[in-house]
Design a protein around this motif. Structure first.
Motif, PDB file in Angstrom:
ATOM      1  N   ARG A   1     -12.257   0.704 -12.490  1.00  0.00           N
ATOM      2  CA  ARG A   1     -11.778   2.045 -12.206  1.00  0.00           C
ATOM      3  C   ARG A   1     -10.543   2.412 -13.031  1.00  0.00           C
ATOM      4  O   ARG A   1     -10.342   3.563 -13.417  1.00  0.00           O
ATOM      5  CB  ARG A   1     -11.451   2.116 -10.717  1.00  0.00           C
ATOM      6  CG  ARG A   1     -11.197   3.486 -10.235  1.00  0.00           C
ATOM      7  CD  ARG A   1     -10.787   3.469  -8.777  1.00  0.00           C
ATOM      8  NE  ARG A   1      -9.792   4.491  -8.527  1.00  0.00           N
ATOM      9  CZ  ARG A   1     -10.076   5.765  -8.400  1.00  0.00           C
ATOM     10  NH1 ARG A   1     -11.312   6.176  -8.453  1.00  0.00           N
ATOM     11  NH2 ARG A   1      -9.119   6.642  -8.192  1.00  0.00           N
TER      12      ARG A   1
ATOM     13  N   ASN B   1      -1.640  -4.762 -10.876  1.00  0.00           N
ATOM     14  CA  ASN B   1      -1.527  -3.302 -10.835  1.00  0.00           C
ATOM     15  C   ASN B   1      -0.482  -2.798 -11.822  1.00  0.00           C
ATOM     16  O   ASN B   1      -0.458  -1.621 -12.153  1.00  0.00           O
ATOM     17  CB  ASN B   1      -1.178  -2.837  -9.413  1.00  0.00           C
ATOM     18  CG  ASN B   1      -2.333  -3.085  -8.450  1.00  0.00           C
ATOM     19  OD1 ASN B   1      -3.471  -3.275  -8.870  1.00  0.00           O
ATOM     20  ND2 ASN B   1      -2.048  -3.108  -7.162  1.00  0.00           N
TER      21      ASN B   1
ATOM     22  N   ASP C   1      -3.628  -2.761  -0.183  1.00  0.00           N
ATOM     23  CA  ASP C   1      -4.155  -3.985  -0.795  1.00  0.00           C
ATOM     24  C   ASP C   1      -3.905  -5.231   0.063  1.00  0.00           C
ATOM     25  O   ASP C   1      -4.506  -6.282  -0.175  1.00  0.00           O
ATOM     26  CB  ASP C   1      -3.523  -4.209  -2.177  1.00  0.00           C
ATOM     27  CG  ASP C   1      -4.179  -3.347  -3.238  1.00  0.00           C
ATOM     28  OD1 ASP C   1      -5.213  -2.724  -2.950  1.00  0.00           O
ATOM     29  OD2 ASP C   1      -3.657  -3.307  -4.371  1.00  0.00           O
TER      30      ASP C   1
ATOM     31  N   TYR D   1      -1.145  14.409  -2.844  1.00  0.00           N
ATOM     32  CA  TYR D   1      -0.962  13.119  -2.168  1.00  0.00           C
ATOM     33  C   TYR D   1      -0.321  12.218  -3.233  1.00  0.00           C
ATOM     34  O   TYR D   1      -0.649  12.357  -4.416  1.00  0.00           O
ATOM     35  CB  TYR D   1      -2.340  12.560  -1.769  1.00  0.00           C
ATOM     36  CG  TYR D   1      -2.304  11.245  -1.029  1.00  0.00           C
ATOM     37  CD1 TYR D   1      -2.236  11.208   0.360  1.00  0.00           C
ATOM     38  CD2 TYR D   1      -2.334  10.035  -1.719  1.00  0.00           C
ATOM     39  CE1 TYR D   1      -2.207   9.996   1.042  1.00  0.00           C
ATOM     40  CE2 TYR D   1      -2.297   8.825  -1.037  1.00  0.00           C
ATOM     41  CZ  TYR D   1      -2.238   8.813   0.345  1.00  0.00           C
ATOM     42  OH  TYR D   1      -2.211   7.617   1.015  1.00  0.00           O
TER      43      TYR D   1
ATOM     44  N   ARG E   1     -13.056   7.338  -3.510  1.00  0.00           N
ATOM     45  CA  ARG E   1     -12.224   7.195  -4.692  1.00  0.00           C
ATOM     46  C   ARG E   1     -12.498   8.243  -5.778  1.00  0.00           C
ATOM     47  O   ARG E   1     -12.882   7.909  -6.898  1.00  0.00           O
ATOM     48  CB  ARG E   1     -12.359   5.782  -5.267  1.00  0.00           C
ATOM     49  CG  ARG E   1     -12.047   4.714  -4.260  1.00  0.00           C
ATOM     50  CD  ARG E   1     -11.852   3.375  -4.880  1.00  0.00           C
ATOM     51  NE  ARG E   1     -10.479   3.171  -5.282  1.00  0.00           N
ATOM     52  CZ  ARG E   1      -9.989   2.005  -5.652  1.00  0.00           C
ATOM     53  NH1 ARG E   1     -10.742   0.955  -5.698  1.00  0.00           N
ATOM     54  NH2 ARG E   1      -8.735   1.887  -6.008  1.00  0.00           N
ATOM     55  N   PRO E   2     -12.307   9.513  -5.476  1.00  0.00           N
ATOM     56  CA  PRO E   2     -12.500  10.539  -6.512  1.00  0.00           C
ATOM     57  C   PRO E   2     -11.327  10.549  -7.497  1.00  0.00           C
ATOM     58  O   PRO E   2     -10.328   9.854  -7.275  1.00  0.00           O
ATOM     59  CB  PRO E   2     -12.506  11.831  -5.692  1.00  0.00           C
ATOM     60  CG  PRO E   2     -11.709  11.538  -4.472  1.00  0.00           C
ATOM     61  CD  PRO E   2     -11.826  10.060  -4.203  1.00  0.00           C
TER      62      PRO E   2
ATOM     63  N   GLU F   1       5.229   3.482  -5.987  1.00  0.00           N
ATOM     64  CA  GLU F   1       4.936   2.050  -6.048  1.00  0.00           C
ATOM     65  C   GLU F   1       5.785   1.380  -7.142  1.00  0.00           C
ATOM     66  O   GLU F   1       6.055   2.020  -8.179  1.00  0.00           O
ATOM     67  CB  GLU F   1       3.447   1.848  -6.363  1.00  0.00           C
ATOM     68  CG  GLU F   1       2.529   1.671  -5.168  1.00  0.00           C
ATOM     69  CD  GLU F   1       2.348   2.939  -4.322  1.00  0.00           C
ATOM     70  OE1 GLU F   1       2.970   3.966  -4.633  1.00  0.00           O
ATOM     71  OE2 GLU F   1       1.595   2.882  -3.336  1.00  0.00           O
TER      72      GLU F   1
HETATM   73  C1  UD1 Z   1      -4.688   2.626  -4.764  1.00  0.00           C
HETATM   74  C2  UD1 Z   1      -3.463   2.300  -3.947  1.00  0.00           C
HETATM   75  C3  UD1 Z   1      -2.696   1.254  -4.696  1.00  0.00           C
HETATM   76  C4  UD1 Z   1      -3.633   0.062  -4.901  1.00  0.00           C
HETATM   77  C5  UD1 Z   1      -4.924   0.450  -5.604  1.00  0.00           C
HETATM   78  C6  UD1 Z   1      -5.939  -0.671  -5.680  1.00  0.00           C
HETATM   79  C7  UD1 Z   1      -2.025   3.701  -2.561  1.00  0.00           C
HETATM   80  C8  UD1 Z   1      -1.389   5.029  -2.370  1.00  0.00           C
HETATM   81  N1  UD1 Z   1      -2.712   3.501  -3.696  1.00  0.00           N
HETATM   82  O1  UD1 Z   1      -4.306   3.138  -6.011  1.00  0.00           O
HETATM   83  O2  UD1 Z   1      -1.535   0.874  -3.982  1.00  0.00           O
HETATM   84  O3  UD1 Z   1      -3.001  -0.951  -5.609  1.00  0.00           O
HETATM   85  O4  UD1 Z   1      -5.522   1.503  -4.910  1.00  0.00           O
HETATM   86  O5  UD1 Z   1      -6.456  -0.982  -4.425  1.00  0.00           O
HETATM   87  O6  UD1 Z   1      -1.901   2.848  -1.723  1.00  0.00           O
HETATM   88  N2  UD1 Z   1      -7.432  10.302  -4.147  1.00  0.00           N
HETATM   89  C9  UD1 Z   1      -8.110  11.483  -4.248  1.00  0.00           C
HETATM   90  N3  UD1 Z   1      -8.256  12.021  -5.498  1.00  0.00           N
HETATM   91  C10 UD1 Z   1      -7.725  11.447  -6.613  1.00  0.00           C
HETATM   92  C11 UD1 Z   1      -7.038  10.227  -6.491  1.00  0.00           C
HETATM   93  C12 UD1 Z   1      -6.906   9.680  -5.237  1.00  0.00           C
HETATM   94  O7  UD1 Z   1      -8.580  12.040  -3.269  1.00  0.00           O
HETATM   95  O8  UD1 Z   1      -7.879  11.998  -7.708  1.00  0.00           O
HETATM   96  C13 UD1 Z   1      -7.259   9.670  -2.817  1.00  0.00           C
HETATM   97  C14 UD1 Z   1      -7.976   8.337  -2.719  1.00  0.00           C
HETATM   98  O9  UD1 Z   1      -9.326   8.497  -2.325  1.00  0.00           O
HETATM   99  C15 UD1 Z   1      -7.149   7.621  -1.684  1.00  0.00           C
HETATM  100  C16 UD1 Z   1      -5.725   8.122  -1.979  1.00  0.00           C
HETATM  101  O10 UD1 Z   1      -5.890   9.356  -2.653  1.00  0.00           O
HETATM  102  O11 UD1 Z   1      -7.521   8.026  -0.417  1.00  0.00           O
HETATM  103  C17 UD1 Z   1      -4.867   7.166  -2.811  1.00  0.00           C
HETATM  104  O12 UD1 Z   1      -5.477   6.938  -4.029  1.00  0.00           O
HETATM  105  P1  UD1 Z   1      -4.708   6.420  -5.323  1.00  0.00           P
HETATM  106  O13 UD1 Z   1      -3.301   6.028  -5.011  1.00  0.00           O
HETATM  107  O14 UD1 Z   1      -4.923   7.382  -6.411  1.00  0.00           O
HETATM  108  O15 UD1 Z   1      -5.585   5.170  -5.665  1.00  0.00           O
HETATM  109  P2  UD1 Z   1      -5.328   4.119  -6.750  1.00  0.00           P
HETATM  110  O16 UD1 Z   1      -4.592   4.656  -7.899  1.00  0.00           O
HETATM  111  O17 UD1 Z   1      -6.626   3.461  -6.969  1.00  0.00           O
END
Ligand code: UD1
Length: 435
Positions: free
Chosen positions: A92, A23, A310, A164, A121-122, A192
């Motif tokens: 992604r 990550n 994770d 968030y 995952r938007p 993080e």
């Molecule tokens: C997330 C994890 C990260 C992990 C990675 C891979 C958290 C906070 N984030 O990061 O620790 O290493 O997945 O598994 O634990 N969301 C929205 N709109 C957006 C972006 C996010 O609604 O534009 C929502 C997601 O659906 C989710 C939350 O916000 O419910 C956290 O997402 P985000 O931290 O952005 O995801 P990653 O960056 O993929």
């Protein structure tokens, strides 16, 4: 597709050096687009996501070389701003290129990103942040086009409050704002360790960022950044996985090259489950001794410093062998319970209610033939198989290579009987599908 075959019930013992952070490395590779000169990243994990990101950067015009655990990126010949579906669909994290492409070229076009299928995952938080920085967005037929509105093609500083603390959106906003005109203030940022690492990397490139590691970041935009050399930190999720492996299988395992402070909540949960843990921050080592069946656990995932999503399925594997009923709430992603459903086949009592999984432990587990649903879920199923009496098989193990250099090699070094088998290499586990 390849599969992993596991002969369970062997205790794990020994020491293992943990790979560099998955990550952490992907945003740093995206950040390399911003620097003049040659970026050198060391302690890079040899995983498939790094190879995909390298291919995307090459497609964009960068010169990229991967040698052992070192990646060099020369972004001076960056000539494309478009990421086609063949790449975006595979990973992604490709959406992290939106920010730096906008900052460098004033325009970016990306097919709607893919990656592990976890929840919806938007990327609306990413888009909103980049819009605040002065980008206009158009979405058509699965393509997203972002264009700097200013005639100069430059983004401009502003303040952004994330609804968030999203990891990806914070990274994208950082990557765009370091080259924007003026000051950007980011509020409710993800904290993080990988974000702090990205800040340190950008600062080494000449960026002006205050507040690294905290919820508020202040960025003074610069016109130009310089490439630099950087050593990645150890992968906390990989470290946590091998510690949890010692909990399911029992034994005495030391992981080195990972910072105990990055794993504060997971270590607390493992202690509550009965593991004896010694953590040495200076040496970057964690030793875990597990001499009995784990106790059940109650926990909830959340943004750092809370328990990481994770490691949710990974710790669930240990909970499936526990002496009682555990309760794990997934509060980051909806529908991240595909691995939990597969774990039923090992004979653990699993019940899923909305965002919570209840696991009634059993030891030993029954051997099973299961399918890796995603990267961490796949690793979790390997861990469950370590506690099964007999031979299990985890199909679709390719997912696991997205984040672990070689989970079979690592677990074998600790004494497990785990090996990768290719298609057609059918052996005893065939047909043992329990419901
Ligand atoms: C997330 C994890 C990260 C992990 C990675 C891979 C958290 C906070 N984030 O990061 O620790 O290493 O997945 O598994 O634990 N969301 C929205 N709109 C957006 C972006 C996010 O609604 O534009 C929502 C997601 O659906 C989710 C939350 O916000 O419910 C956290 O997402 P985000 O931290 O952005 O995801 P990653 O960056 O993929």
């Amino acid at each position: 597709m390849s599969a992993i075959q596991v002969q369970g019930l062997l205790p794990l013992n020994g020491r293992i050096q943990i790979q560099g952070s998955k990550n952490g490395v992907l945003p740093l590779m995206a950040a390399a687009l911003l620097g003049r000169g040659v970026t050198v990243l060391r302690r890079v994990p040899r995983i498939s996501d790094v190879r995909i990101m390298a291919d995307i950067l090459r497609y964009l015009g960068c010169r990229v070389s991967l040698e052992k655990d070192c990646v060099t990126i020369d972004a001076s010949a960056l000539c494309r701003n478009q990421i086609p579906r063949t790449y975006a669909g595979k990973m992604r994290s490709s959406c992290l290129l939106l920010g730096p492409l906008l900052a460098r070229l004033g325009e970016a076009v990306i097919a709607y990103p893919g990656g592990c299928v976890i929840g919806k995952r938007p990327i609306d938080f990413h888009i909103h942040a980049l819009e605040r920085l002065g980008a206009g967005f158009k979405e058509q037929n699965g393509w997203i086009t972002a264009k700097a509105a200013a005639k100069s093609g430059r983004l401009f500083g502003t303040w952004i409050v994330f609804p968030y603390p999203s990891v990806g959106a914070t990274e994208n906003a950082l990557l765009a704002s370091v080259l924007a005109e003026g000051t950007t203030i980011l509020l409710n940022c993800a904290m993080e360790p990988e974000i702090e690492e990205l800040c340190r990397f950008l600062i080494k490139m000449g960026a002006r960022i205050r507040g690294a590691g905290g919820p508020e970041l202040v960025i003074e935009g610069k016109e130009q950044l310089e490439a630099c050399e950087f050593d990645l930190r150890g992968d906390r999720i990989c470290g946590g996985t091998y510690l949890a492996a010692a909990m399911t299988a029992g034994g005495d395992v030391t992981v080195s090259g990972v910072r105990p402070g990055d794993l504060r909540e997971p270590l607390k949960a493992m202690r509550r489950m009965g593991a004896r843990i010694q953590a040495d921050e200076e040496k970057q080592e964690i030793r875990l001794v597990m001499e009995k069946r784990p106790e059940p656990v109650r926990l909830e995932t959340g943004p750092y410093p809370m328990f990481p999503t994770d490691l949710q399925s990974i710790l669930l594997a240990a909970a499936c062998t526990a002496n009682g009923k555990s309760r794990i709430r997934e509060a980051v992603f909806e529908a991240r319970f595909e691995a939990a459903k597969e774990m039923r086949q090992f004979g653990a009592g699993i019940m899923i209610e909305k965002d919570t999984v209840f696991a009634e432990g059993r030891y030993p587990l029954r051997p099973a033939v299961v399918k890796a649903p995603d990267l961490r879920g796949g690793a979790a199923l390997v861990l469950a198989a370590l506690a099964a009496e007999g031979e299990s098989r985890i199909a679709d193990s390719g997912y696991i290579k997205r984040g672990y250099e070689d989970i079979c090699r690592d677990l074998r070094m600790l004494g497990a009987d785990v090996r990768e088998i290719g298609p057609g290499d059918e052996t005893a586990a065939e047909g043992k599908r329990y419901r």
